[in-house]
Enzyme design. Structure first.
Site, PDB file in Angstrom:
ATOM      1  N   ASP A   1      -0.099  -7.500   1.231  1.00 52.43           N
ATOM      2  CA  ASP A   1       0.441  -6.171   1.512  1.00 52.43           C
ATOM      3  C   ASP A   1       1.970  -6.184   1.569  1.00 52.43           C
ATOM      4  O   ASP A   1       2.582  -5.691   2.517  1.00 52.43           O
ATOM      5  CB  ASP A   1      -0.135  -5.607   2.818  1.00 52.43           C
ATOM      6  CG  ASP A   1       0.056  -4.099   2.926  1.00 52.43           C
ATOM      7  OD1 ASP A   1       0.267  -3.457   1.873  1.00 52.43           O
ATOM      8  OD2 ASP A   1       0.022  -3.573   4.046  1.00 52.43           O
TER       9      ASP A   1
ATOM     10  N   GLY B   1       3.753   6.377   8.200  1.00 52.56           N
ATOM     11  CA  GLY B   1       5.105   6.515   7.663  1.00 52.56           C
ATOM     12  C   GLY B   1       5.999   5.364   8.076  1.00 52.56           C
ATOM     13  O   GLY B   1       7.022   5.096   7.440  1.00 52.56           O
ATOM     14  N   ASN B   2       5.637   4.657   9.164  1.00 50.63           N
ATOM     15  CA  ASN B   2       6.384   3.468   9.576  1.00 50.63           C
ATOM     16  C   ASN B   2       6.073   2.252   8.716  1.00 50.63           C
ATOM     17  O   ASN B   2       6.795   1.248   8.755  1.00 50.63           O
ATOM     18  CB  ASN B   2       6.083   3.103  11.031  1.00 50.63           C
ATOM     19  CG  ASN B   2       6.950   3.842  12.031  1.00 50.63           C
ATOM     20  OD1 ASN B   2       6.478   4.685  12.787  1.00 50.63           O
ATOM     21  ND2 ASN B   2       8.237   3.520  12.030  1.00 50.63           N
ATOM     22  N   SER B   3       4.996   2.312   7.947  1.00 51.33           N
ATOM     23  CA  SER B   3       4.602   1.172   7.118  1.00 51.33           C
ATOM     24  C   SER B   3       5.724   0.759   6.186  1.00 51.33           C
ATOM     25  O   SER B   3       6.335   1.589   5.506  1.00 51.33           O
ATOM     26  CB  SER B   3       3.358   1.518   6.295  1.00 51.33           C
ATOM     27  OG  SER B   3       2.241   1.681   7.139  1.00 51.33           O
TER      28      SER B   3
ATOM     29  N   HIS C   1       0.819  -1.216   0.000  1.00 48.23           N
ATOM     30  CA  HIS C   1       0.000   0.000   0.000  1.00 48.23           C
ATOM     31  C   HIS C   1       0.856   1.271   0.000  1.00 48.23           C
ATOM     32  O   HIS C   1       0.351   2.361  -0.293  1.00 48.23           O
ATOM     33  CB  HIS C   1      -0.961   0.004   1.200  1.00 48.23           C
ATOM     34  CG  HIS C   1      -0.316   0.303   2.518  1.00 48.23           C
ATOM     35  ND1 HIS C   1       0.145  -0.681   3.361  1.00 48.23           N
ATOM     36  CD2 HIS C   1      -0.066   1.478   3.154  1.00 48.23           C
ATOM     37  CE1 HIS C   1       0.632  -0.141   4.455  1.00 48.23           C
ATOM     38  NE2 HIS C   1       0.521   1.172   4.355  1.00 48.23           N
TER      39      HIS C   1
END
Length: 288
Positions: A197, A268-270, A167
């Site tokens: 994902d 933002g850590n994704s 994503h």
């Protein structure tokens, strides 16, 4: 008449002399009594003073509790050997600033070295990247606009393969990655799986820093967990720590069993790395 007068005068003079003698005797007795009283007072004062001096000099003896003799059976004690005593080196190397996560790791696996948090960061942080994508979106009126989406990723090979969340790069027209050392690259999408994902990117470069992959099946609840990523898109290289809170969490959005951690994660850590106590990647941070 003259004889009588003389007799009277002699009698009066003898009476006066007797009175003087009596008064003189009483004065002597009084003086002697005063002297005796003074001597007694001096003796009593000296005795009291001596008693106080004696008590003060021996106050510890009087205030100390009386020692009692206790008869017990002879105790069985283990023989002390040199091995049972802590060595001087062990005592000197005790860390006074230890923190709880430092004692949570599992026993070393297959000869692996358990690392501290600073050692884990030093080993892995150069391989964690900040990802920025250009995405074109349309509003409710059909007008198109270009946005920048940020996320995280990590390099898994020295020739530039990068893992992130699908994503993070969804609908991206271009994908750029920034390394910890300041280098920036435009990458190519190798492949992605939106259901799981996960996505793989490729940097056209060599001799890049990379992370080692661990075995998430060996994790234990309560074990140390370190997250490194790019929260808010402006704080690349942010490190947070926690523990493994739960394992094999199931959500309808993904077929993959998830790891739950209490390490702080933000937008933002994704796509960033979740690391174990050996500095190995055991999960991909996901926040969407």
């Amino acid at each position: 008449m003259n004889d009588q007068d003389e007799y009277r005068e002699e009698e009066q003079s003898s009476v006066k002399q007797d009175r003087r003698k009596g008064e003189g005797g009483r004065s002597g007795n009084l003086a002697l009594g005063i002297i005796l009283v003074g001597l007694v007072a001096v003796f009593i004062f000296s005795a009291i003073t001596g008693l106080f001096v004696f008590l003060h000099a021996n106050k510890d003896k009087f205030l100390r509790p009386a020692a009692t003799t206790e008869v017990t059976a002879p105790a069985q004690t283990d023989k002390v050997t040199e091995k049972s005593l802590p060595s001087e080196r062990e005592t000197e190397e005790t860390d006074p600033g230890f923190i709880l996560p430092d004692i949570t790791p599992t026993d070393p696996q297959n000869g692996k070295t358990v690392l501290t948090i600073p050692q884990i960061v030093e080993k892995t942080k150069p391989a964690v990247v900040a990802i920025y994508t250009d995405v074109v979106v349309s509003d409710q009126f059909g007008e198109l606009s270009q946005n920048i989406v940020s996320g995280s990723g990590f390099i898994i090979s020295p020739d530039g393969y990068v893992v992130t969340n699908a994503h993070v790069i969804e609908n991206a027209r271009s994908i750029h990655v920034n390394l910890e050392d300041g280098r920036a690259f435009e990458t190519k999408l190798v492949g992605s799986d939106s259901y799981a994902d996960i996505a793989v990117l490729k940097i056209d470069s060599k001799d890049l820093p990379f992370v080692e992959l661990g075995d998430s099946s060996q994790l234990l609840i309560g074990e140390l967990a370190i997250a490194i990523g790019n929260p808010t898109g402006r704080l690349s290289g942010t490190v947070t720590s926690g523990i493994i809170s739960a394992l094999d969490r199931e959500l309808s959005q993904t077929p993959i069993a998830l790891i739950q951690t209490d390490a702080a994660l933000n937008p933002g850590n994704s796509g960033g790395a979740l690391l174990n106590t050996y500095g190995e990647v055991i999960g991909i941070n996901q926040l969407k």
